[in-house]
Design a protein around this motif. Structure first.
Motif, PDB file in Angstrom:
ATOM      1  N   GLU A  34       1.457 -68.709 113.898  1.00 24.70           N
ATOM      2  CA  GLU A  34       1.473 -69.391 112.599  1.00 24.70           C
ATOM      3  C   GLU A  34       1.408 -70.911 112.733  1.00 24.70           C
ATOM      4  O   GLU A  34       1.311 -71.617 111.743  1.00 24.70           O
ATOM      5  N   PHE A  35       1.453 -71.417 113.968  1.00 27.47           N
ATOM      6  CA  PHE A  35       1.504 -72.865 114.133  1.00 27.47           C
ATOM      7  C   PHE A  35       0.480 -73.333 115.164  1.00 27.47           C
ATOM      8  O   PHE A  35       0.412 -72.815 116.266  1.00 27.47           O
ATOM      9  N   GLN A  36      -0.341 -74.314 114.769  1.00 28.64           N
ATOM     10  CA  GLN A  36      -1.288 -74.948 115.680  1.00 28.64           C
ATOM     11  C   GLN A  36      -1.372 -76.430 115.325  1.00 28.64           C
ATOM     12  O   GLN A  36      -1.126 -76.815 114.179  1.00 28.64           O
ATOM     13  N   PHE A  37      -1.701 -77.253 116.312  1.00 27.34           N
ATOM     14  CA  PHE A  37      -1.900 -78.683 116.026  1.00 27.34           C
ATOM     15  C   PHE A  37      -2.829 -79.248 117.086  1.00 27.34           C
ATOM     16  O   PHE A  37      -3.199 -78.565 118.045  1.00 27.34           O
ATOM     17  N   GLU A  38      -3.220 -80.509 116.905  1.00 26.63           N
ATOM     18  CA  GLU A  38      -4.097 -81.134 117.894  1.00 26.63           C
ATOM     19  C   GLU A  38      -3.784 -82.617 117.989  1.00 26.63           C
ATOM     20  O   GLU A  38      -3.270 -83.230 117.052  1.00 26.63           O
ATOM     21  N   PHE A  39      -4.052 -83.185 119.164  1.00 27.54           N
ATOM     22  CA  PHE A  39      -3.937 -84.626 119.366  1.00 27.54           C
ATOM     23  C   PHE A  39      -5.232 -85.283 118.919  1.00 27.54           C
ATOM     24  O   PHE A  39      -6.326 -84.793 119.238  1.00 27.54           O
ATOM     25  N   LYS A  40      -5.119 -86.385 118.166  1.00 25.33           N
ATOM     26  CA  LYS A  40      -6.312 -87.099 117.727  1.00 25.33           C
ATOM     27  C   LYS A  40      -6.977 -87.776 118.932  1.00 25.33           C
ATOM     28  O   LYS A  40      -6.314 -88.123 119.903  1.00 25.33           O
ATOM     29  N   GLU A  41      -8.268 -87.982 118.831  1.00 22.25           N
ATOM     30  CA  GLU A  41      -8.980 -88.669 119.911  1.00 22.25           C
ATOM     31  C   GLU A  41      -8.460 -90.101 120.036  1.00 22.25           C
ATOM     32  O   GLU A  41      -8.380 -90.834 119.042  1.00 22.25           O
ATOM     33  N   PRO A  42      -8.061 -90.535 121.247  1.00 19.55           N
ATOM     34  CA  PRO A  42      -7.561 -91.907 121.414  1.00 19.55           C
ATOM     35  C   PRO A  42      -8.637 -92.923 121.036  1.00 19.55           C
ATOM     36  O   PRO A  42      -9.841 -92.674 121.220  1.00 19.55           O
ATOM     37  N   SER A  43      -8.180 -94.060 120.512  1.00 23.66           N
ATOM     38  CA  SER A  43      -9.146 -95.086 120.100  1.00 23.66           C
ATOM     39  C   SER A  43      -9.799 -95.763 121.300  1.00 23.66           C
ATOM     40  O   SER A  43     -10.891 -96.310 121.195  1.00 23.66           O
ATOM     41  N   VAL A  78       2.114 -87.444 118.070  1.00 22.73           N
ATOM     42  CA  VAL A  78       0.707 -87.203 117.736  1.00 22.73           C
ATOM     43  C   VAL A  78       0.213 -88.248 116.737  1.00 22.73           C
ATOM     44  O   VAL A  78      -0.920 -88.746 116.838  1.00 22.73           O
ATOM     45  N   TRP A  79       1.057 -88.601 115.758  1.00 17.83           N
ATOM     46  CA  TRP A  79       0.673 -89.575 114.727  1.00 17.83           C
ATOM     47  C   TRP A  79       0.283 -90.911 115.355  1.00 17.83           C
ATOM     48  O   TRP A  79      -0.594 -91.623 114.848  1.00 17.83           O
ATOM     49  N   GLN A  80       0.903 -91.262 116.483  1.00 19.14           N
ATOM     50  CA  GLN A  80       0.675 -92.570 117.114  1.00 19.14           C
ATOM     51  C   GLN A  80      -0.651 -92.650 117.889  1.00 19.14           C
ATOM     52  O   GLN A  80      -0.999 -93.713 118.383  1.00 19.14           O
TER      53      GLN A  80
END
Length: 566
Positions: free
Chosen positions: A306-315, A475-477
């Protein structure tokens, strides 16, 4: 407790119903557990695993149906309270042997009664209970769980909470038993202590029922899996991986037509193929290839989570991320220490670089300095000598073992995210849309903090929910280097799998300390060994490392035995 089939030495639940408040956890379900079976109890958080444990140990009674356990069986389990005693670690663990304790009390009573025959029987029972080697047995358990020889006689209340819980585990293992109940026994253990515990449990002759979120631990010691699913107990022959295989086959049959499910499976398949192709042929990386192949096999189970997430592509991706030059790591002298007191050096003369895209598992026996190394790279400690040069634009996401303690118990998840957005330098902040309150609420929702939960005080949350919040903040950072020190301690199996997938898709660099071997295998391409004051490449894979840890544990026990003889 009804005496159903008393002559048969087995645990029987027949049409058992169990409620907590208005929630039905078990609904007229039946299962039989046989003597000597090693049972892994699994199910989603809140499914009723701990409540079933409470039925097994007699602190909770079934609301319907019949439950029986052999009357003659001795039960051992880990006490959950934090011990507060001046007793030495050795004496505290010896007291876990309830048979020995009873024999000692009988000797005292017999001597007071002046009854020669009673005294003779009492002394014989004391001998049979193993009084002569009790200190050695207790100390073998304590050392196996990662304590040093110097700590054997230290008072229990001089240890931190995690170490006191290890002593509670040792005390439970010291108790002669036919049924051993273990609820998350690996939570406070390093990998060396975990490997030792596995070896000990494999030699245990009784029945084990264990709740754990460590798949390799379950695979290593269990031969039956009991799954709580939709208020039913479903028994599977085999360990956790065998259970996943069978469940994957069931889900394929049940959900083949669901487009959403197929979409998730295709996404998993895409990333598995990508990283299998990228993995090098080095021995260490082969573990990762095998772990990814395992994910491929059980894709339906992962997609069902029921839970999945991902890291955003670094800038950006500086290369190297950082360089350590003749750096030494440790702790400065305390403020109240006498003048001239030298710092405590734990790891020294480290000259290494961390490159863009590297995926490093940091290994080392307990106390060798893994966390100290990671803390210093994260900037929580300063190097005692040498220097750490960071690449331009380095943005570290740091998950500390103590991170959960840093959360403010009276604040809610939204408070934490608003504060994080406010304290993040402008150059490192995501877009305004992601920084405004609604954007932060939306982001929290991707980590299963939705509705009223965004306003729930963190202090009232479970350890798993707090760990999820810390991951959410990292992850937000949008970091480009992840430093993760035991990130899975409070995570359930589904969230651990989600973390594994997210880390594999992460474009930046990863440095990982973990006793979760499944995570290390699936994420890391290379290993650094922190040992005897230095850091070097570990050329083997995790199987070789387990042999190394067992050899180290044997060496410590031999040192303790030699010290006893002096």
């Amino acid at each position: 407790m009804p005496g159903l089939h008393e002559s048969i030495p087995m645990i029987i639940l027949k049409n058992v119903t169990l409620r907590r408040g208005s929630k039905v956890l078990l609904d007229s379900t039946s299962v039989t557990l046989n003597p000597g079976e090693k049972v892994g109890l699994v199910g989603r958080n809140g499914a009723g695993k701990s409540s079933l444990f409470a039925v097994l140990n007699g602190t909770l009674h079934e609301d319907g149906g019949e439950f029986s356990i052999p009357a003659q069986w001795r039960m051992a389990q880990v006490a959950q309270d934090m011990p507060e005693t001046e007793q030495s670690a050795t004496d505290f663990v010896i007291e876990g042997d309830t048979t020995l304790l009873a024999a000692q009390l009988e000797v005292t009573a017999a001597e007071a009664s002046d009854d020669g025959m009673r005294m003779a029987h009492a002394y014989m029972a004391l001998h049979d209970a193993g009084a002569h080697d009790a200190p050695a047995r207790a100390q073998a358990l304590i050392l196996g769980l990662g304590f040093s020889v110097a700590e054997l006689d230290r008072p229990v209340n001089s240890f931190s909470g995690g170490w006191r819980m290890r002593l509670q585990l040792a005390r439970a293992l010291m108790c002669p038993s036919d049924l051993l109940l273990l609820d998350e026994p690996t939570n406070h253990l390093d990998l060396d202590a975990l490997v030792w515990l596995e070896a000990w449990l494999k030699n245990y002759n009784g029945t084990i029922v264990v709740i754990s979120h460590d798949r390799e631990f379950l695979d290593s010691i269990t031969n039956v899996t009991l799954h709580i699913d939709n208020a039913k107990l479903v028994r599977y022959g085999g360990n956790y991986s065998k259970f996943e295989d069978m469940r994957a086959e069931q889900l394929i049959l049940q959900q083949a037509a669901q487009a959403k499910q197929q979409e998730k499976i295709e996404h998993l398949q895409k990333f598995i193929n990508r990283f299998k192709a990228k993995a090098s042929k080095a021995k260490q990386a082969q573990s990762r290839v095998k772990a990814l192949e395992r994910m491929e096999k059980i894709a339906p189970v992962l997609a069902d989570a029921e839970f999945q997430f991902e890291f955003k592509e670094p800038s950006n991706l500086p290369n190297p991320m950082l360089t350590m030059s003749e750096a030494s790591f440790g702790y400065p002298a305390m403020d109240d220490a006498p003048a001239g007191t030298p710092p405590t050096v734990i790891v020294q003369n480290v000259s290494r670089s961390v490159l863009a895209g590297q995926r490093i598992g940091i290994l080392g026996a307990n106390g060798q300095g893994k966390s100290t190394l990671v803390k210093t790279i994260a900037g929580a400690l300063q190097p005692l000598s040498g220097e750490i040069i960071t690449g331009k634009g380095l943005n570290i996401g740091y998950f500390s073992q103590q991170e959960l303690d840093v959360l403010r118990p009276d604040d809610n998840p939204l408070d934490h995210m608003i504060r994080l957005a406010r304290d993040t330098p402008l150059a490192l902040r995501p877009s305004y849309k992601e920084c405004c309150e609604q954007g932060l609420r939306n982001f929290l929702g991707t980590f299963n903090f939705s509705g009223d939960m965004v306003k729930q005080a963190v202090g009232s949350m479970s350890g798993g929910e707090k760990a999820r919040l810390v991951l959410c903040m990292i992850v937000w950072q949008r970091p480009n280097l992840l430093l993760l020190d035991e990130p899975t301690n409070h995570l359930d199996l589904a969230t651990r799998e989600a973390l594994s997938v997210a880390l594999n898709e992460f474009e930046g660099s990863v440095m990982l300390v973990s006793h979760d071997r499944a995570l290390l295998r699936s994420v890391c391409d290379e290993f650094w060994l922190v040992s005897r004051g230095g850091v070097k490449d570990f050329e083997g894979d995790l199987d070789d490392y387990q042999v190394y840890l067992l050899d180290e544990a044997r060496r410590r026990r031999e040192e303790a035995a030699a010290a006893q003889k002096k």
